[in-house]
Scaffold this motif. Structure first.
Motif, mmCIF file in Angstrom:
data_model
loop_
_atom_site.group_PDB
_atom_site.id
_atom_site.type_symbol
_atom_site.label_atom_id
_atom_site.label_comp_id
_atom_site.label_asym_id
_atom_site.label_seq_id
_atom_site.Cartn_x
_atom_site.Cartn_y
_atom_site.Cartn_z
ATOM 1 N N ALA A 35 0.840 -1.206 0.000
ATOM 2 C CA ALA A 35 0.000 0.000 0.000
ATOM 3 C C ALA A 35 0.871 1.250 0.000
ATOM 4 O O ALA A 35 0.599 2.204 -0.742
ATOM 5 C CB ALA A 35 -0.939 -0.017 1.212
ATOM 6 N N LEU A 36 1.924 1.254 0.823
ATOM 7 C CA LEU A 36 2.848 2.396 0.832
ATOM 8 C C LEU A 36 3.488 2.584 -0.543
ATOM 9 O O LEU A 36 3.628 3.711 -1.024
ATOM 10 C CB LEU A 36 3.938 2.212 1.886
ATOM 11 N N ALA A 49 -9.690 3.748 -4.395
ATOM 12 C CA ALA A 49 -8.714 3.587 -5.480
ATOM 13 C C ALA A 49 -7.556 2.707 -5.025
ATOM 14 O O ALA A 49 -7.071 1.870 -5.790
ATOM 15 C CB ALA A 49 -8.207 4.955 -5.938
ATOM 16 N N LEU A 50 -7.137 2.877 -3.782
ATOM 17 C CA LEU A 50 -6.057 2.041 -3.248
ATOM 18 C C LEU A 50 -6.510 0.584 -3.161
ATOM 19 O O LEU A 50 -5.753 -0.324 -3.513
ATOM 20 C CB LEU A 50 -5.618 2.571 -1.881
ATOM 21 N N ALA A 51 -7.738 0.347 -2.742
ATOM 22 C CA ALA A 51 -8.281 -1.015 -2.682
ATOM 23 C C ALA A 51 -8.309 -1.634 -4.078
ATOM 24 O O ALA A 51 -7.972 -2.812 -4.250
ATOM 25 C CB ALA A 51 -9.678 -1.009 -2.069
ATOM 26 N N GLU A 54 -4.811 -2.609 -5.051
ATOM 27 C CA GLU A 54 -4.390 -3.766 -4.259
ATOM 28 C C GLU A 54 -5.214 -5.008 -4.567
ATOM 29 O O GLU A 54 -4.860 -6.095 -4.148
ATOM 30 C CB GLU A 54 -4.515 -3.451 -2.766
ATOM 31 N N GLN A 55 -6.323 -4.807 -5.265
ATOM 32 C CA GLN A 55 -7.255 -5.886 -5.590
ATOM 33 C C GLN A 55 -7.768 -6.568 -4.319
ATOM 34 O O GLN A 55 -7.768 -7.794 -4.189
ATOM 35 C CB GLN A 55 -6.607 -6.898 -6.545
ATOM 36 N N VAL A 56 -8.195 -5.716 -3.366
ATOM 37 C CA VAL A 56 -8.768 -6.206 -2.118
ATOM 38 C C VAL A 56 -10.076 -5.471 -1.856
ATOM 39 O O VAL A 56 -10.369 -4.451 -2.479
ATOM 40 C CB VAL A 56 -7.813 -6.012 -0.911
ATOM 41 N N ALA A 62 -9.263 -0.545 4.407
ATOM 42 C CA ALA A 62 -9.561 0.353 5.533
ATOM 43 C C ALA A 62 -8.742 -0.048 6.760
ATOM 44 O O ALA A 62 -8.184 0.815 7.451
ATOM 45 C CB ALA A 62 -11.054 0.333 5.856
ATOM 46 N N ARG A 63 -8.633 -1.341 7.014
ATOM 47 C CA ARG A 63 -7.817 -1.826 8.141
ATOM 48 C C ARG A 63 -6.339 -1.503 7.909
ATOM 49 O O ARG A 63 -5.643 -1.051 8.813
ATOM 50 C CB ARG A 63 -8.002 -3.331 8.341
#
Length: 151
Positions: A35-36, A49-51, A54-56, A62-63
């Motif tokens: 993520a970083l 967008a980050l999810a 990451e394809q999660v 969020a966690r």
């Protein structure tokens, strides 16, 4: 070809595990580091967008973001286009941690390449890396396309 494909997949998994084991003394998980890295490469973005990158699931990211924020690695600000959402950005401590982690992994890989590979083998690995990146960008087959391929 199935055996060769299976072997390649296993080889990639083994290499990935080995390089992930090279840590720079932090307690971040591989998901947190990834993520970083996305935030470093792509810049600030929404958690959604980050999810997606990451394809999660959004709940999973969020966690991850919450843990990174608690550790001071990321910051969150209100999304100017949607007050219910936030924009996540990497912080200076996050960049330092990521740089140290990348440096440690690069040191290990450089040493392994120097001691275990010939010049020609190193060149092949660099080409293989570009091919693996290209394969990683290949979209998932749609169910319709998959059924056409199997008929």
């Amino acid at each position: 070809m199935d055996e060769k494909v299976d072997r390649l997949r296993e080889d990639v998994v083994m290499f990935n595990r080995r390089i992930r084991a090279q840590r720079a003394g932090h307690r971040l998980t591989p998901s947190q580091l990834q993520a970083l890295a996305h935030l470093d490469r792509e810049g600030p973005m929404s958690a959604r967008a980050l999810a997606d990158l990451e394809q999660v699931a959004p709940q999973s990211i969020a966690r991850t973001v919450s843990m990174l924020e608690d550790a001071g690695m990321v910051s969150r600000t209100v999304d100017p286009q949607d007050a219910r959402a936030s924009i996540v950005a990497i912080t200076a401590p996050g960049l330092q941690t990521l740089a140290a982690d990348r440096s440690r992994r690069n040191e290990w890989l450089s040493a392994a390449l120097a001691t275990e590979c010939t010049d020609a083998e190193r060149d092949l690995l660099f080409i293989a890396g570009r091919l693996l990146r290209r394969l990683a960008a290949t979209p998932e087959p749609s169910p319709q396309r998959e059924s056409l391929m199997n008929s």
